[in-house]
Structures are given as C-alpha cells and as structure tokens.
Design a protein around this motif. Structure first.
Motif, short mmCIF file in Angstrom:
data_model
loop_
_atom_site.label_atom_id
_atom_site.label_comp_id
_atom_site.label_asym_id
_atom_site.label_seq_id
_atom_site.Cartn_x
_atom_site.Cartn_y
_atom_site.Cartn_z
N SER A 87 107.75 16.94 -151.41
CA SER A 87 107.59 18.23 -152.09
C SER A 87 106.59 18.14 -153.23
CB SER A 87 108.95 18.74 -152.60
OG SER A 87 109.49 17.87 -153.56
N THR A 88 106.42 16.94 -153.79
CA THR A 88 105.36 16.76 -154.79
C THR A 88 104.01 16.70 -154.12
OG1 THR A 88 106.92 15.46 -156.14
CG2 THR A 88 104.59 15.36 -156.75
N ILE A 89 103.93 16.00 -152.99
CA ILE A 89 102.68 15.95 -152.22
C ILE A 89 102.25 17.37 -151.85
CG2 ILE A 89 101.57 15.08 -150.12
CD1 ILE A 89 103.65 12.80 -150.16
N GLY A 90 103.23 18.23 -151.57
CA GLY A 90 102.95 19.61 -151.21
C GLY A 90 102.27 20.41 -152.30
N HIS A 91 102.28 19.91 -153.54
CA HIS A 91 101.51 20.53 -154.62
C HIS A 91 100.05 20.07 -154.59
CE1 HIS A 91 104.69 22.53 -156.99
NE2 HIS A 91 105.46 21.52 -156.61
N MET A 92 99.80 18.95 -153.90
CA MET A 92 98.46 18.36 -153.88
C MET A 92 97.62 18.85 -152.71
SD MET A 92 98.89 16.23 -156.46
CE MET A 92 100.14 17.28 -157.22
N THR A 93 98.28 19.08 -151.57
CA THR A 93 97.54 19.42 -150.35
C THR A 93 98.44 20.16 -149.36
OG1 THR A 93 96.28 18.50 -148.48
CG2 THR A 93 98.10 17.16 -149.33
N ASP A 94 97.83 21.00 -148.54
CA ASP A 94 98.53 21.64 -147.43
C ASP A 94 98.44 20.79 -146.17
OD1 ASP A 94 98.92 23.73 -149.15
OD2 ASP A 94 98.10 25.26 -147.82
N PHE A 95 97.42 19.95 -146.11
CA PHE A 95 97.14 19.20 -144.89
C PHE A 95 98.14 18.04 -144.72
CE2 PHE A 95 92.59 20.57 -145.88
CZ PHE A 95 92.72 21.72 -145.13
N GLY A 96 98.62 17.89 -143.50
CA GLY A 96 99.49 16.75 -143.20
C GLY A 96 100.97 17.06 -143.19
N PHE A 97 101.35 18.28 -143.61
CA PHE A 97 102.77 18.63 -143.59
C PHE A 97 103.18 19.02 -142.17
CE2 PHE A 97 106.17 21.94 -144.05
CZ PHE A 97 107.17 21.06 -144.45
N LEU A 98 104.26 18.42 -141.68
CA LEU A 98 104.73 18.67 -140.32
C LEU A 98 105.68 19.88 -140.33
CD1 LEU A 98 105.35 15.04 -138.99
CD2 LEU A 98 103.23 16.38 -139.08
N ASN A 99 105.09 21.05 -140.33
CA ASN A 99 105.85 22.30 -140.41
C ASN A 99 106.64 22.52 -139.12
OD1 ASN A 99 106.77 24.72 -141.41
ND2 ASN A 99 104.96 25.86 -140.78
N GLY A 100 107.95 22.60 -139.24
CA GLY A 100 108.80 22.77 -138.05
C GLY A 100 109.58 21.52 -137.71
N ILE A 101 109.26 20.41 -138.36
CA ILE A 101 110.02 19.17 -138.17
C ILE A 101 111.06 19.07 -139.28
CG2 ILE A 101 109.89 16.65 -138.26
CD1 ILE A 101 108.75 17.69 -135.70
N SER A 102 112.32 18.85 -138.89
CA SER A 102 113.42 18.81 -139.87
C SER A 102 114.21 17.50 -139.75
CB SER A 102 114.37 19.98 -139.64
OG SER A 102 113.71 21.21 -139.79
N PRO A 103 114.81 17.06 -140.85
CA PRO A 103 115.66 15.87 -140.79
C PRO A 103 116.92 16.12 -139.98
CG PRO A 103 115.83 16.88 -142.95
CD PRO A 103 114.76 17.63 -142.22
N LEU A 104 117.37 15.11 -139.27
CA LEU A 104 118.58 15.24 -138.46
C LEU A 104 119.82 15.30 -139.35
CD1 LEU A 104 119.31 15.38 -135.46
CD2 LEU A 104 119.68 12.90 -135.51
N PHE A 105 119.73 14.71 -140.53
CA PHE A 105 120.84 14.71 -141.49
C PHE A 105 120.26 14.55 -142.89
CE2 PHE A 105 120.19 10.42 -139.89
CZ PHE A 105 120.02 9.69 -141.06
N ARG A 106 121.06 14.78 -143.88
CA ARG A 106 120.70 14.60 -145.28
C ARG A 106 121.85 13.93 -146.01
NH1 ARG A 106 118.64 19.83 -144.03
NH2 ARG A 106 116.40 20.06 -144.43
N PRO A 107 121.61 13.10 -147.02
CA PRO A 107 120.30 12.68 -147.54
C PRO A 107 119.59 11.74 -146.57
CG PRO A 107 122.02 11.47 -148.65
CD PRO A 107 122.72 12.48 -147.79
N ILE A 108 118.25 11.73 -146.68
CA ILE A 108 117.44 10.94 -145.77
C ILE A 108 116.12 10.60 -146.46
CG2 ILE A 108 116.26 12.92 -144.73
CD1 ILE A 108 116.54 11.53 -142.01
N SER A 109 115.54 9.48 -146.09
CA SER A 109 114.21 9.12 -146.60
C SER A 109 113.48 8.31 -145.54
CB SER A 109 114.30 8.33 -147.91
OG SER A 109 114.97 7.10 -147.70
N LEU A 110 112.15 8.40 -145.59
CA LEU A 110 111.33 7.78 -144.55
C LEU A 110 109.99 7.40 -145.16
CD1 LEU A 110 110.84 7.20 -141.49
CD2 LEU A 110 110.03 9.55 -141.30
N LEU A 111 109.54 6.17 -144.93
CA LEU A 111 108.26 5.72 -145.43
C LEU A 111 107.78 4.58 -144.54
CD1 LEU A 111 106.09 5.82 -147.69
CD2 LEU A 111 107.45 4.10 -148.92
#
Length: 213
Positions: free
Chosen positions: A25-49
């Motif tokens: 969500s911080t990256i989303g302040h920097m750029t629109d490019f690269g966000f996978l719109n429509g892809i959602s986490p299967l559960f929360r909390p979750i992290s991926l790198l």
C-alpha cells in the motif's frame, strides 16, 4: 510443446532486505504500475516477498507447474498465468506441500485455487483470482516456465521482485526496485513519526493487543 527456460535470479539479497518492512500500500503511493488488480490473498494476515519464477499453462493442462517446481529455489514465488481461465483451479493441497518442501516464498495464481481450508491451515502464502472445485489436469500438452507472462494486465518477467501482504501484490522490475523501495521506506518513516506525534501509535498498539487477547 513445452518451453522451459533457465531460472532467473533477478532479486538480490539487498533488495530483499530493503523490502522486508515495505507494504504494497506504500508502493501504491509511488506507482500504479505493477499492481496485480484482481488478485487477492487466500487468507489474512499474510505476507509475501521473493523472486518470480513464471509459469504459463494452457487452460486445462497444468503440467508445466511441475516443471516450475523442479526449477524453483528457496525464496522463489511461482507466478502462474492460466491463459485467461478463471474457472479452474491449478493449485491445491499437494502442490502446496511440494512448494513448502522447496521453501518457496509463495504462489500467485491468475485463476483459481482449491483446498482452501488445508492451505490456510498450513499458512503457505497464496494469492489468486478466486476459488474453485473444478480442477486442471496433467495432460502433457504444453506450457512455459520462465518466460514473460501476463497477470491482471501486468507483464511479469522471470526474476522480478514480488511484494505482497494483506492489501495485495506488487510486481517490480529489479531495475527500478531500489529507487521505489527507498522512496517507500522514507514515506513509511515519515508516517511512523506522524503516528507517534499524534499518539496514534499507542492507539494502534492497544487495538493490536486487544485482537491478540
């Protein structure tokens, strides 16, 4: 016909360290490019790198995923392009076991997944467009590994940086990742200072403690 290209290690240890605490969500302040719109986490909390290993399958035939799992290394993220199939699940319980055995960082599916309860219990990071009981097959027809793929209109290259959390996923070219990451980190530092100045940090800490009780 299968096209299996060599794995690409585009993500450096320095990039992983830089993005360890950066939120999409911080990256989303920097750029629109690269966000996978429509892809959602299967559960929360979750992290991926991690480092992208790309897969492209032709709708019903998921054979190429096995080839991708063979190539993948610890810390990799499988990014699966299902060629527009939003009905079938190409990922489930036993592929999750295989991915965990190889210590992968997670999986992104531009389509559906199955065996949600098991995967959620295992805590393995999975993002997808949806959930389905209708599955793909291993038909040995064709597929690609470590070629450019398309996920939700975003071109994903082998070796790209993949960053995800509860809010969603960004895919970033390593060429631009340092610049974006440093700007994002600075923004988060400013936000942390503002949170402290207004006492929001105590409010947040209290709320998080309440949820953990």
């Amino acid at each position: 016909m299968f096209r299996i290209e060599p794995r690409v290690q585009g993500v450096t240890p320095e990039l992983l360290e830089l993005y360890r605490e950066i939120s999409p969500s911080t990256i989303g302040h920097m750029t629109d490019f690269g966000f996978l719109n429509g892809i959602s986490p299967l559960f929360r909390p979750i992290s991926l790198l991690g480092n992208a290993v790309t897969v492209r399958i032709p709708h019903m035939d998921a054979t190429a995923i096995r080839h991708a799992l063979d190539q993948a290394e610890p810390g990799d993220v499988l990014v699966i392009d299902m060629s527009g199939d939003d009905q079938r699940a190409c990922w489930g319980e036993f592929r999750t076991y295989a991915a965990m055995a190889k210590k992968l960082a997670g999986v992104i599916v531009a389509g559906c997944v199955a065996d949600v309860r098991v995967i959620t219990s295992l805590g393995f990071p999975v993002y997808s467009k949806g959930i389905s009981a209708l599955n793909t097959r291993s038909l040995q027809l064709e597929g690609e590994v470590n070629t450019p793929v398309s996920v939700c209109g975003v071109s994903v290259m082998p070796g790209d940086l993949v960053v995800g959390d509860d809010d969603g996923v960004f895919v970033i070219s390593p060429k631009h990742a340092t610049e974006i990451g440093l700007r994002a980190l600075e923004k988060q530092r400013r936000e942390a200072k503002k949170r402290q100045e207004y006492g929001y940090d105590q409010l947040l800490e209290g709320a998080l403690k309440g949820k953990s009780v």
